[in-house]
Scaffold this motif. Structure first.
Motif, mmCIF file in Angstrom:
data_model
loop_
_atom_site.group_PDB
_atom_site.id
_atom_site.type_symbol
_atom_site.label_atom_id
_atom_site.label_comp_id
_atom_site.label_asym_id
_atom_site.label_seq_id
_atom_site.Cartn_x
_atom_site.Cartn_y
_atom_site.Cartn_z
ATOM 1 N N GLU A 13 0.842 -1.195 0.000
ATOM 2 C CA GLU A 13 0.000 0.000 0.000
ATOM 3 C C GLU A 13 0.879 1.246 0.000
ATOM 4 O O GLU A 13 1.994 1.236 0.544
ATOM 5 C CB GLU A 13 -0.904 0.007 1.239
ATOM 6 N N ASP A 14 0.408 2.323 -0.612
ATOM 7 C CA ASP A 14 1.157 3.575 -0.599
ATOM 8 C C ASP A 14 1.457 3.971 0.840
ATOM 9 O O ASP A 14 0.604 3.851 1.732
ATOM 10 C CB ASP A 14 0.370 4.690 -1.287
ATOM 11 N N ARG A 15 2.670 4.437 1.079
ATOM 12 C CA ARG A 15 3.059 4.833 2.429
ATOM 13 C C ARG A 15 2.567 6.248 2.698
ATOM 14 O O ARG A 15 2.880 7.175 1.952
ATOM 15 C CB ARG A 15 4.579 4.748 2.585
ATOM 16 N N MET A 16 1.797 6.386 3.777
ATOM 17 C CA MET A 16 1.201 7.669 4.118
ATOM 18 C C MET A 16 1.741 8.150 5.459
ATOM 19 O O MET A 16 1.932 7.367 6.390
ATOM 20 C CB MET A 16 -0.327 7.550 4.197
ATOM 21 N N GLY A 17 1.973 9.434 5.558
ATOM 22 C CA GLY A 17 2.414 10.028 6.796
ATOM 23 C C GLY A 17 1.251 10.574 7.601
ATOM 24 O O GLY A 17 0.073 10.415 7.241
ATOM 25 N N PHE A 18 1.579 11.216 8.709
ATOM 26 C CA PHE A 18 0.550 11.787 9.581
ATOM 27 C C PHE A 18 -0.281 12.798 8.795
ATOM 28 O O PHE A 18 0.231 13.601 8.027
ATOM 29 C CB PHE A 18 1.218 12.473 10.775
ATOM 30 N N GLY A 19 -1.599 12.720 8.974
ATOM 31 C CA GLY A 19 -2.481 13.643 8.280
ATOM 32 C C GLY A 19 -2.757 13.266 6.845
ATOM 33 O O GLY A 19 -3.287 14.063 6.069
ATOM 34 N N GLY A 20 -2.389 12.019 6.472
ATOM 35 C CA GLY A 20 -2.652 11.566 5.107
ATOM 36 C C GLY A 20 -1.684 12.083 4.079
ATOM 37 O O GLY A 20 -1.972 12.080 2.873
ATOM 38 N N ILE A 21 -0.511 12.529 4.520
ATOM 39 C CA ILE A 21 0.502 13.017 3.575
ATOM 40 C C ILE A 21 1.096 11.835 2.817
ATOM 41 O O ILE A 21 1.616 10.898 3.433
ATOM 42 C CB ILE A 21 1.621 13.768 4.318
ATOM 43 N N PRO A 22 1.044 11.821 1.472
ATOM 44 C CA PRO A 22 1.632 10.705 0.713
ATOM 45 C C PRO A 22 3.153 10.789 0.726
ATOM 46 O O PRO A 22 3.734 11.805 0.348
ATOM 47 C CB PRO A 22 1.074 10.915 -0.701
ATOM 48 N N LEU A 23 3.791 9.726 1.192
ATOM 49 C CA LEU A 23 5.247 9.700 1.306
ATOM 50 C C LEU A 23 5.914 8.827 0.249
ATOM 51 O O LEU A 23 7.037 9.104 -0.163
ATOM 52 C CB LEU A 23 5.646 9.187 2.703
ATOM 53 N N GLU A 24 5.245 7.764 -0.167
ATOM 54 C CA GLU A 24 5.854 6.850 -1.145
ATOM 55 C C GLU A 24 4.752 6.135 -1.930
ATOM 56 O O GLU A 24 3.820 5.596 -1.339
ATOM 57 C CB GLU A 24 6.733 5.823 -0.436
ATOM 58 N N VAL A 25 4.897 6.137 -3.242
ATOM 59 C CA VAL A 25 3.977 5.400 -4.102
ATOM 60 C C VAL A 25 4.499 3.978 -4.238
ATOM 61 O O VAL A 25 5.620 3.750 -4.686
ATOM 62 C CB VAL A 25 3.861 6.058 -5.487
ATOM 63 N N ARG A 26 3.684 3.032 -3.836
ATOM 64 C CA ARG A 26 4.075 1.627 -3.946
ATOM 65 C C ARG A 26 3.169 0.942 -4.953
ATOM 66 O O ARG A 26 2.452 1.575 -5.701
ATOM 67 C CB ARG A 26 3.993 0.957 -2.573
ATOM 68 N N GLY A 27 3.207 -0.365 -4.991
ATOM 69 C CA GLY A 27 2.386 -1.125 -5.911
ATOM 70 C C GLY A 27 2.741 -2.591 -5.807
ATOM 71 O O GLY A 27 3.628 -2.984 -5.044
ATOM 72 N N ARG A 28 2.068 -3.405 -6.562
ATOM 73 C CA ARG A 28 2.288 -4.847 -6.530
ATOM 74 C C ARG A 28 3.460 -5.239 -7.424
ATOM 75 O O ARG A 28 3.561 -4.783 -8.570
ATOM 76 C CB ARG A 28 1.034 -5.563 -6.996
ATOM 77 N N PRO A 29 4.354 -6.127 -6.942
ATOM 78 C CA PRO A 29 5.460 -6.600 -7.781
ATOM 79 C C PRO A 29 5.008 -7.332 -9.043
ATOM 80 O O PRO A 29 5.806 -7.523 -9.959
ATOM 81 C CB PRO A 29 6.224 -7.553 -6.845
ATOM 82 N N HIS A 30 3.747 -7.720 -9.073
ATOM 83 C CA HIS A 30 3.214 -8.386 -10.267
ATOM 84 C C HIS A 30 3.478 -7.562 -11.519
ATOM 85 O O HIS A 30 3.653 -8.110 -12.621
ATOM 86 C CB HIS A 30 1.715 -8.625 -10.087
ATOM 87 N N ASP A 31 3.547 -6.246 -11.380
ATOM 88 C CA ASP A 31 3.847 -5.390 -12.531
ATOM 89 C C ASP A 31 5.209 -5.733 -13.129
ATOM 90 O O ASP A 31 5.389 -5.682 -14.347
ATOM 91 C CB ASP A 31 3.821 -3.918 -12.121
ATOM 92 N N GLY A 32 6.168 -6.064 -12.287
ATOM 93 C CA GLY A 32 7.489 -6.451 -12.787
ATOM 94 C C GLY A 32 7.449 -7.746 -13.565
ATOM 95 O O GLY A 32 8.136 -7.897 -14.583
ATOM 96 N N ALA A 33 6.639 -8.696 -13.095
ATOM 97 C CA ALA A 33 6.493 -9.963 -13.814
ATOM 98 C C ALA A 33 5.861 -9.735 -15.180
ATOM 99 O O ALA A 33 6.279 -10.335 -16.183
ATOM 100 C CB ALA A 33 5.652 -10.936 -12.990
ATOM 101 N N ARG A 34 4.860 -8.860 -15.242
ATOM 102 C CA ARG A 34 4.216 -8.554 -16.525
ATOM 103 C C ARG A 34 5.190 -7.909 -17.497
ATOM 104 O O ARG A 34 5.180 -8.214 -18.693
ATOM 105 C CB ARG A 34 3.018 -7.626 -16.305
#
Length: 395
Positions: free
Chosen positions: A38-59
């Motif tokens: 899941e995207d890493r969120m900081g206090f107050g809903g601040i987006p800190l890091e966009v993540r995703g599923r490794p399945h994209d790498g397999a594709r």
């Protein structure tokens, strides 16, 4: 008209070739609710890091190599399943094997689920490839002959960092340890790495999240970094919530490594050599986000299977598995060195990228640290110290 007939003939011949091609099915299983991606969120809903599923790498790997397989008369297919929980994970692997014919299965889950999946798949003529768990135990007491590891282990990451600080002559290390069990695993690996390469841990201090004044000795950055003489601060913080405030706030002006500052990665999108920019660019175009270490692991996993198939000119499970595990197997991971699997714990040998937020500063291993046969084996547990013992039943 002649051109139309020629095109039609080519398409017809292509479909005939495709219908007579050998078929290789590669499986992929992950979990429905996996907070690690899941995207890493900081206090107050601040987006800190966009993540995703490794399945994209397999594709991406399938897209890269699909035409190569077709040219050789082999049809590759990636089939996926998502388990609702850890208890159903083994069942999804078995379904892909029996219903879809997948004998090589990439698995994306935490250490406990990976271990349970490997136990459940014993004797089932299936090879599992771990794309996201870095737990050292899976390469030691909890190892399995039919479980391969694409992500670098925790020990490989701490070895890379200790090689770097020793090479820079920053030998004295202050360690800050978070409350998560994985933080404790990271510190244990660091202690081993420091001893291995000649660094000194001058102090080890636990921290807690929050700002409770009654716990200020464990949550105040100035107090935590006071009272010791050190060259560098190592922080083990799985949450990343504490560590992101540590650089520039330590009492002494010292660099920070570990969970913040300089981090050890399987892959960083800013790697600008060995075809790295091209790989990261293609991934970003497909997934609409930067490529992360887990994405690279899934990409290299699919690429390794297909490379072994092409080298053996066979889709036979035993032949492909034997080549994957052999000393002759090599695959290009866009890191500048040919990669292969260690026979004693099934870990993929690979360089580790040491990176800041937007730059790769260096790539381990470093030339100062020699090995009698393979310098990549200066990262992670070497054969003489390995606790992995494969048994005839797949353990």
């Amino acid at each position: 008209m002649i051109r139309f007939v020629a095109i039609l003939l080519a398409l017809t011949l292509g479909s005939i070739a495709a219908s007579s091609a050998e078929r290789m099915v590669i499986g992929y299983v992950d979990l429905l609710d996996d907070p690690r991606h899941e995207d890493r969120m900081g206090f107050g809903g601040i987006p800190l890091e966009v993540r995703g599923r490794p399945h994209d790498g397999a594709r991406l790997a399938m897209d890269d190599l699909l035409m190569v397989g077709r040219a050789l008369g082999i049809e590759f297919e990636l089939v996926s399943a998502r388990a609702e929980n850890s208890e159903m994970f083994v069942g999804e692997i078995e379904k892909l094997r029996t219903e879809r014919g997948a004998r090589f299965v990439l698995i994306d889950a935490g250490a406990n689920t990976v271990k349970a999946a490997a136990q459940g798949a014993r004797g089932g003529d299936v090879l599992l490839l771990n794309v996201s768990s870095e737990a050292d135990a899976l390469r030691a007491s909890d190892c399995f002959a039919h479980l391969m590891h694409l992500m670098p282990s925790t020990a490989m990451r701490t070895d890379a960092l200790m090689q770097y600080v020793v090479a820079r002559k920053w030998r004295d290390v202050l360690v800050l340890e978070g409350p998560d069990a994985r933080d404790a695993d990271m510190v244990r690996a660091l202690e081993r790495s420091a001893k291995r390469f000649g660094a000194r841990i001058v102090a080890k201090r636990p921290f807690v999240l929050g700002n409770d004044p009654r716990e200020r000795d464990q949550n105040n950055l100035a107090l935590l970094t006071a009272g010791a003489i050190y060259d560098v601060v190592f922080v083990a913080d799985e949450s990343r919530e504490f560590s992101r405030f540590l650089p520039y706030q330590a009492l002494s002006p010292r660099p920070v490594i570990g969970a913040a500052g300089l981090t050890a990665e399987a892959w960083h999108w800013a790697w600008d050599r060995d075809g790295g920019p091209n790989l990261s660019r293609r991934f970003r175009r497909m997934a609409q986000r930067p490529m992360r270490g887990e994405d690279w692991a899934a990409w290299i996993g699919v690429k390794s299977i297909i490379e072994a198939v092409l080298r053996t000119k066979s889709t036979d499970f035993a032949a492909v598995t034997k080549h994957l595990k052999s000393g002759d197997f090599r695959v290009d991971g866009s890191k500048g060195q040919a990669l292969g699997f260690r026979p004693w714990d099934n870990q993929l040998r690979q360089p580790i990228q040491l990176a800041t937020l937007d730059a790769v500063i260096a790539q381990a291993p470093f030339a100062q640290f020699l090995h009698r046969s393979e310098n990549l084996d200066t990262l992670g547990v070497d054969r003489p110290e390995s606790g992995c013992r494969f048994s005839p039943d797949g353990r």
